[in-house]
Design an enzyme around this catalytic site. Structure first.
Site, PDB file in Angstrom:
ATOM      1  N   ASP A 196       0.841  -1.187   0.000  1.00  0.00           N
ATOM      2  CA  ASP A 196       0.000   0.000   0.000  1.00  0.00           C
ATOM      3  C   ASP A 196       0.881   1.244   0.000  1.00  0.00           C
ATOM      4  OD1 ASP A 196      -2.336   1.813   0.725  1.00  0.00           O
ATOM      5  OD2 ASP A 196      -3.298  -0.149   0.904  1.00  0.00           O
ATOM      6  N   HIS A 238      -3.717   6.009   3.217  1.00  0.00           N
ATOM      7  CA  HIS A 238      -4.502   4.840   2.827  1.00  0.00           C
ATOM      8  C   HIS A 238      -3.954   3.569   3.475  1.00  0.00           C
ATOM      9  CE1 HIS A 238      -5.973   1.701  -0.025  1.00  0.00           C
ATOM     10  NE2 HIS A 238      -6.993   2.520  -0.224  1.00  0.00           N
ATOM     11  N   SER A 431     -11.211  -1.119  -0.663  1.00  0.00           N
ATOM     12  CA  SER A 431      -9.923  -1.045   0.041  1.00  0.00           C
ATOM     13  C   SER A 431     -10.089  -1.294   1.524  1.00  0.00           C
ATOM     14  CB  SER A 431      -9.300   0.346  -0.142  1.00  0.00           C
ATOM     15  OG  SER A 431      -8.791   0.530  -1.416  1.00  0.00           O
TER      16      SER A 431
END
Length: 502
Positions: A196, A238, A431
């Site tokens: 990520d 994220h 996600s």
């Protein structure tokens, strides 16, 4: 953070900009199933004559063949940036407008495929220290590093008390993670790779579980950079949010993850522009294999194409490189989980795409789901995840599809860790759904450490809470297809953490 029209990390919900997998709401593909599978429209995919990145896939993954390909790269006017000899994939940079043709000619039947990995010049440049003709790792045949053998940076003993914001984690209650914790919080022997944008290194809910020795940055042209801070988040939190859902520690502050006692490796595969190019993903999967990771979470699709199509040479070569890396990781015992995407599509029937490439100007094109692939979600053995709301309805943004969706998990308004003020916030997307599944598998493997990945995956499917098709709302996208036991919205059902540990 980039705008919603660039990259797949676009804001979805909440008052502040949040990140989630895929470009959302802009340029989504049509959903109607074609009467007959159309041919894919080939597209130009590189900036000819400027510095670009290529993957060159050898016919065979053996030292002699790989060396021939490396020599061919140099003869064609390129530089070998990184070689993965175990899978016969070479990452090269070149400014030559005829690099593809020239490298194939120089390779003399040693090359299976070659393709540009982006449609814009390389922003990071050719990494310093790369020397022609062979870059770091080229034909070493030993990999980049040896597995860490479970070294733990800051082991902790989980508390038996609840964390203050667990009451806000409806998602953990839905999947039974709160009840599963009475059986196990996960094993410290387990290492989960978060492929990520990096993990906040000093977040109080994450710091104790981060394995620094196993963390890496793959965004430097696809080379593994294990420097002290390379894997830190820069332009996106994220990865930090994803990591918290998987393994926020039970420590008396904030939230508790699905598997709060397992270790995390930050495998940074996102560059500062928000892109995950094929060479970054290849590096991530190879690193996971070489570090002996148990599970990886992949809340992204490989840029710049939402679908990588067989009849476009660049896209086909990129998909093959990623496929080889995923397969290699699986051969080394890594179980990979991937989000299915946020375009609201039935990806088993999609026939057009006007959102790609996302690193330059998108172009409308025809795609065929039989010959166009999502990377890494479409690779055999990867567990794919759709997103549901707190009412167990499919999230409106979630991709879906028979034969595409394996399981579902909470993904709408999920509370987890963020970088800002080392705090907590909500994000939405597949996600956010995928790390729930990763966490459940981590709990399962903690209580069944000797089980094969095939057996773990089958139990995940068998234990999932079978969920019948929900009625689509207005502007909801394609209707649900299938029955209660398996359908296009939920796959085999919503994951069940409690059943997973029983």
């Amino acid at each position: 953070m980039m705008s919603a029209s660039r990259g797949r990390f676009a804001a979805l919900v909440a008052a502040t900009a949040l990140t989630a997998l895929c470009t959302f709401g802009a340029g989504t593909a049509a959903n109607a199933a074609p009467a007959a599978a159309p041919a894919t429209t080939p597209t130009a995919t590189s900036v000819e004559g400027e510095l670009n990145s290529y993957v060159v896939n050898a016919n065979k993954a053996n030292p002699g063949q790989v060396r021939k390909v490396e020599n061919a790269v140099v003869a064609a006017g390129g530089v070998v940036v990184q070689t993965w000899p175990e899978i016969g994939v070479i990452v090269a940079h070149s400014t030559s407008a005829t690099f593809r043709q020239d490298v194939v000619k120089a390779g003399k039947n040693s090359i299976e495929s070659v393709g540009a990995t982006r449609t814009t010049p390389v922003t990071e440049g050719t990494p310093a220290g790369v020397q022609a003709p062979w870059g770091p790792g080229a034909s070493s045949w030993k990999g980049q590093v040896k597995p860490s053998n479970g070294d733990i940076d800051a082991p902790t003993t989980p508390a038996t008390t609840t964390d203050p914001r667990e009451k806000d984690q409806w998602d953990m209650t839905m999947i039974g993670a709160d009840k599963a914790h009475a059986v196990t919080d996960g094993s410290r022997n387990l290492l989960v790779g978060v492929l990520d944008s990096g993990i906040d290194p000093d977040h109080p809910d994450l710091q104790a579980n981060i394995s620094i020795a196993d963390s890496v940055n793959c965004g430097d042209a696809g080379r593994p950079d294990s420097s002290a801070t390379g894997w830190y988040p820069t332009t996106s939190d994220h990865g930090t949010h994803v990591a918290g859902t998987i393994a926020a520690a039970r420590n008396g502050v904030g939230i508790t993850g699905v598997a709060p006692n397992v270790r995390l490796a930050s495998v940074k595969v996102v560059n500062d522009g928000g892109f995950i190019y094929p060479e970054y993903a290849v590096c991530g999967f190879m690193w996971a294999a070489e570090r002996g990771m148990d599970i990886t979470n992949n809340s992204y699709y490989v840029d710049p194409w939402m679908f990588l199509c067989d009849d476009d040479a660049d896209q086909a070569a990129s998909y093959e490189a990623v496929r080889r890396a995923v397969a290699w990781s699986q051969s080394r015992g890594v179980l990979n989980v991937a989000a299915l995407g946020n375009a609201g599509l039935d990806v088993s029937q999609v026939n057009t795409d006007d959102s790609s490439p996302n690193d330059t100007d998108p172009i409308a094109r025809t795609v065929d789901p039989k010959t166009c692939h999502k990377a890494p979600a479409d690779v055999d053995g990867v567990v794919t995840v759709t997103s549901v709301t707190s009412t167990k309805a499919l999230s409106y943004f979630s991709n879906r599809g028979l034969g595409e969706a394996d399981v579902a998990a909470p993904g709408s308004s999920i509370l987890s860790t963020i970088v800002n003020n080392n705090g907590w916030g909500t994000k939405s997307g597949t996600s956010m759904a995928s790390p729930h599944v990763t966490g459940v598998l981590a709990l399962m493997k903690s209580v069944h450490p000797d089980w094969s990945n095939a057996k773990l995956t089958q139990k995940l499917f068998d234990d999932a809470t079978a969920t019948p098709c929900s009625a689509p709302q207005a502007n909801y996208g394609p209707a649900c297809v299938g029955d209660t036991e398996y359908n296009s919205y939920y796959g085999h059902g919503i994951v069940n953490a409690l059943a997973a540990v029983q």
